[in-house]
Motif scaffolding. Sequence first.
Motif, PDB file in Angstrom:
ATOM      1  N   ASP A  24     -13.439  -7.365   8.404  1.00 58.15           N
ATOM      2  CA  ASP A  24     -12.386  -7.597   7.423  1.00 58.15           C
ATOM      3  C   ASP A  24     -11.362  -6.460   7.431  1.00 58.15           C
ATOM      4  O   ASP A  24     -11.536  -5.444   8.103  1.00 58.15           O
ATOM      5  N   THR A  25     -10.303  -6.652   6.657  1.00 59.14           N
ATOM      6  CA  THR A  25      -9.219  -5.681   6.687  1.00 59.14           C
ATOM      7  C   THR A  25      -9.610  -4.346   6.068  1.00 59.14           C
ATOM      8  O   THR A  25      -8.983  -3.324   6.349  1.00 59.14           O
ATOM      9  N   ASP A  26     -10.650  -4.322   5.234  1.00 61.65           N
ATOM     10  CA  ASP A  26     -11.124  -3.046   4.694  1.00 61.65           C
ATOM     11  C   ASP A  26     -11.880  -2.252   5.745  1.00 61.65           C
ATOM     12  O   ASP A  26     -11.926  -1.027   5.677  1.00 61.65           O
ATOM     13  N   GLU A  81      -1.207  -5.557   5.027  1.00 63.42           N
ATOM     14  CA  GLU A  81      -0.518  -5.473   6.313  1.00 63.42           C
ATOM     15  C   GLU A  81      -0.800  -4.140   6.996  1.00 63.42           C
ATOM     16  O   GLU A  81      -0.621  -3.993   8.207  1.00 63.42           O
ATOM     17  N   HIS A  82      -1.283  -3.166   6.225  1.00 61.64           N
ATOM     18  CA  HIS A  82      -1.614  -1.856   6.789  1.00 61.64           C
ATOM     19  C   HIS A  82      -2.607  -1.976   7.949  1.00 61.64           C
ATOM     20  O   HIS A  82      -2.599  -1.147   8.858  1.00 61.64           O
ATOM     21  N   ALA A  83      -3.477  -2.985   7.885  1.00 62.40           N
ATOM     22  CA  ALA A  83      -4.460  -3.168   8.957  1.00 62.40           C
ATOM     23  C   ALA A  83      -3.771  -3.396  10.294  1.00 62.40           C
ATOM     24  O   ALA A  83      -4.155  -2.814  11.321  1.00 62.40           O
ATOM     25  N   VAL A  84      -2.743  -4.231  10.290  1.00 61.41           N
ATOM     26  CA  VAL A  84      -1.995  -4.487  11.520  1.00 61.41           C
ATOM     27  C   VAL A  84      -1.172  -3.270  11.911  1.00 61.41           C
ATOM     28  O   VAL A  84      -1.130  -2.889  13.085  1.00 61.41           O
ATOM     29  N   TRP A  85      -0.516  -2.644  10.946  1.00 57.48           N
ATOM     30  CA  TRP A  85       0.266  -1.443  11.256  1.00 57.48           C
ATOM     31  C   TRP A  85      -0.607  -0.390  11.941  1.00 57.48           C
ATOM     32  O   TRP A  85      -0.207   0.224  12.927  1.00 57.48           O
ATOM     33  N   GLY A  86      -1.801  -0.178  11.393  1.00 59.14           N
ATOM     34  CA  GLY A  86      -2.690   0.837  11.956  1.00 59.14           C
ATOM     35  C   GLY A  86      -3.140   0.491  13.362  1.00 59.14           C
ATOM     36  O   GLY A  86      -3.198   1.362  14.240  1.00 59.14           O
ATOM     37  N   MET A 109      -8.823  -1.117   8.026  1.00 57.33           N
ATOM     38  CA  MET A 109      -8.061  -0.061   7.346  1.00 57.33           C
ATOM     39  C   MET A 109      -8.639   0.176   5.961  1.00 57.33           C
ATOM     40  O   MET A 109      -8.289  -0.516   5.001  1.00 57.33           O
ATOM     41  N   PRO A 110      -9.582   1.109   5.820  1.00 53.41           N
ATOM     42  CA  PRO A 110     -10.197   1.380   4.515  1.00 53.41           C
ATOM     43  C   PRO A 110      -9.151   1.719   3.452  1.00 53.41           C
ATOM     44  O   PRO A 110      -8.119   2.333   3.746  1.00 53.41           O
ATOM     45  N   LYS A 111      -9.434   1.325   2.220  1.00 52.08           N
ATOM     46  CA  LYS A 111      -8.439   1.411   1.157  1.00 52.08           C
ATOM     47  C   LYS A 111      -7.996   2.836   0.848  1.00 52.08           C
ATOM     48  O   LYS A 111      -6.896   3.043   0.321  1.00 52.08           O
ATOM     49  N   ARG A 112      -8.819   3.832   1.186  1.00 45.89           N
ATOM     50  CA  ARG A 112      -8.423   5.219   0.894  1.00 45.89           C
ATOM     51  C   ARG A 112      -7.219   5.663   1.727  1.00 45.89           C
ATOM     52  O   ARG A 112      -6.614   6.707   1.439  1.00 45.89           O
ATOM     53  N   PHE A 113      -6.876   4.897   2.760  1.00 45.27           N
ATOM     54  CA  PHE A 113      -5.724   5.243   3.587  1.00 45.27           C
ATOM     55  C   PHE A 113      -4.461   4.504   3.152  1.00 45.27           C
ATOM     56  O   PHE A 113      -3.431   4.612   3.829  1.00 45.27           O
ATOM     57  N   LEU A 114      -4.516   3.785   2.036  1.00 46.33           N
ATOM     58  CA  LEU A 114      -3.377   2.990   1.598  1.00 46.33           C
ATOM     59  C   LEU A 114      -2.469   3.744   0.637  1.00 46.33           C
ATOM     60  O   LEU A 114      -1.744   3.144  -0.145  1.00 46.33           O
ATOM     61  N   ILE A 115      -2.499   5.053   0.695  1.00 46.22           N
ATOM     62  CA  ILE A 115      -1.721   5.864  -0.246  1.00 46.22           C
ATOM     63  C   ILE A 115      -0.311   6.148   0.264  1.00 46.22           C
ATOM     64  O   ILE A 115       0.525   6.621  -0.480  1.00 46.22           O
ATOM     65  N   THR A 116      -0.042   5.857   1.523  1.00 48.79           N
ATOM     66  CA  THR A 116       1.279   6.127   2.061  1.00 48.79           C
ATOM     67  C   THR A 116       2.299   5.134   1.506  1.00 48.79           C
ATOM     68  O   THR A 116       1.969   3.975   1.233  1.00 48.79           O
ATOM     69  N   ILE A 117       3.547   5.588   1.336  1.00 50.60           N
ATOM     70  CA  ILE A 117       4.599   4.697   0.843  1.00 50.60           C
ATOM     71  C   ILE A 117       5.396   4.098   1.999  1.00 50.60           C
ATOM     72  O   ILE A 117       6.329   3.324   1.770  1.00 50.60           O
ATOM     73  N   THR A 118       5.052   4.468   3.227  1.00 49.41           N
ATOM     74  CA  THR A 118       5.674   3.873   4.401  1.00 49.41           C
ATOM     75  C   THR A 118       4.572   3.257   5.255  1.00 49.41           C
ATOM     76  O   THR A 118       3.384   3.333   4.918  1.00 49.41           O
ATOM     77  N   CYS A 119       4.956   2.672   6.391  1.00 51.46           N
ATOM     78  CA  CYS A 119       3.953   2.099   7.289  1.00 51.46           C
ATOM     79  C   CYS A 119       3.565   3.074   8.398  1.00 51.46           C
ATOM     80  O   CYS A 119       2.898   2.691   9.358  1.00 51.46           O
ATOM     81  N   GLU A 120       3.968   4.335   8.270  1.00 53.97           N
ATOM     82  CA  GLU A 120       3.685   5.320   9.315  1.00 53.97           C
ATOM     83  C   GLU A 120       2.383   6.071   9.029  1.00 53.97           C
ATOM     84  O   GLU A 120       1.875   6.097   7.914  1.00 53.97           O
ATOM     85  N   GLY A 121       1.821   6.692  10.083  1.00 54.58           N
ATOM     86  CA  GLY A 121       0.680   7.578   9.941  1.00 54.58           C
ATOM     87  C   GLY A 121      -0.637   6.905   9.651  1.00 54.58           C
ATOM     88  O   GLY A 121      -1.536   7.520   9.054  1.00 54.58           O
ATOM     89  N   LEU A 122      -0.801   5.660  10.093  1.00 52.09           N
ATOM     90  CA  LEU A 122      -2.016   4.916   9.771  1.00 52.09           C
ATOM     91  C   LEU A 122      -3.003   4.830  10.927  1.00 52.09           C
ATOM     92  O   LEU A 122      -4.093   4.279  10.761  1.00 52.09           O
ATOM     93  N   ALA A 123      -2.655   5.367  12.086  1.00 49.69           N
ATOM     94  CA  ALA A 123      -3.562   5.282  13.230  1.00 49.69           C
ATOM     95  C   ALA A 123      -4.903   5.945  12.926  1.00 49.69           C
ATOM     96  O   ALA A 123      -5.966   5.422  13.292  1.00 49.69           O
ATOM     97  N   GLU A 124      -4.862   7.073  12.228  1.00 45.92           N
ATOM     98  CA  GLU A 124      -6.102   7.805  11.918  1.00 45.92           C
ATOM     99  C   GLU A 124      -7.048   6.961  11.064  1.00 45.92           C
ATOM    100  O   GLU A 124      -8.268   7.044  11.196  1.00 45.92           O
ATOM    101  N   GLY A 125      -6.496   6.139  10.188  1.00 43.31           N
ATOM    102  CA  GLY A 125      -7.346   5.350   9.308  1.00 43.31           C
ATOM    103  C   GLY A 125      -7.924   4.101   9.938  1.00 43.31           C
ATOM    104  O   GLY A 125      -8.866   3.514   9.398  1.00 43.31           O
ATOM    105  N   THR A 126      -7.403   3.692  11.078  1.00 43.74           N
ATOM    106  CA  THR A 126      -7.834   2.439  11.698  1.00 43.74           C
ATOM    107  C   THR A 126      -9.279   2.531  12.168  1.00 43.74           C
ATOM    108  O   THR A 126      -9.628   3.434  12.934  1.00 43.74           O
ATOM    109  N   PHE A 127     -10.121   1.634  11.679  1.00 47.43           N
ATOM    110  CA  PHE A 127     -11.562   1.627  11.976  1.00 47.43           C
ATOM    111  C   PHE A 127     -12.220   2.962  11.611  1.00 47.43           C
ATOM    112  O   PHE A 127     -13.208   3.380  12.228  1.00 47.43           O
ATOM    113  N   ALA A 128     -11.695   3.645  10.604  1.00 44.84           N
ATOM    114  CA  ALA A 128     -12.138   5.016  10.321  1.00 44.84           C
ATOM    115  C   ALA A 128     -13.645   5.120  10.120  1.00 44.84           C
ATOM    116  O   ALA A 128     -14.286   6.058  10.628  1.00 44.84           O
TER     117      ALA A 128
END
Length: 201
Positions: A18-20, A82-87, A23-42
Motif C-alpha cells: 500500500d501507499t503507506d 500522490e507522494h508515493a508516486v513522487w517518491g 511512502m510512510p506518513k512521517r515523510f509527508l511533512i514537506t510542502i512541496t513534492c521534492e526530497g521524497l526519495a529517502e522516504g520511498t520504501f523506508a
Amino acid sequence: MPKIVHGLAAALPLANVDTDVIMPKRFLITITCEGLAEGTFADLRFHDDDTPRTDFVLNTRPWHGARILVVGDNFGCGSSREHAVWGLVQLGIQGIIGTSFAGIFYDNARKNGLALPIVSPEVRDQLMQAASHEDGVSYTIDIENRIIRTGETELPFDMDDATQTAHLEGREDTLNSLEFADANRNYERGLDDQQRVRVIQ
C-alpha cells in the motif's frame, strides 16, 4: 513523459503493497513534492537506526540502480497520497510491471510519467523470475507498441488508450481540460442569468 522505459529490473514479489509502505506518513511533512526519495520504501529499505537492510532488493547488487520494478498483485492500494508516486520517480523508478494497480495510484502514476504496464500473472511471474537472476536483467517497456522486450523476447501488456496517449504526448488531465477553455467560456457567454444559476447549482 517517457515513450520508452529501459533499465535494470528488480523483483518485488510482495502483494498488496500500500501507499503507506511505499511512502510512510512521517515523510509527508514537506510542502512541496521534492526530497521524497529517502522516504520511498523506508521501512523496507532501512532499520530503525537508518542502516540499510541487506535483505531488501534495492539495497543489493546489482539491483540498487534498478529503474523498473516487477511487483505483486494490487500494488499501490491504500490511501490516495500522490507522494508515493513522487517518491518512486525521485528514487529513479520509471516503470512498474504488475498484474493490477490501485485506481488512484494508477491515475497518479499517469500524471507523473510513471509507466505501469499490466500483464497476466503468467507473464508477471516469468518477468519476476528473470529479474531475480543474480546477474540482473534489463527490460524495455515500449509504450507505443505496448510491448515489454527482454533479449529476443517480446511480451504484450495492457494499458488503456488515455494513459498511453498521456505518456506518448506528455499530457495530463489539467492540460487536457485547458483545451476546452475557450469553448467553455463561449458557452457561458451564451447563457442568460437563470441558466447560469442552474449550471452553478
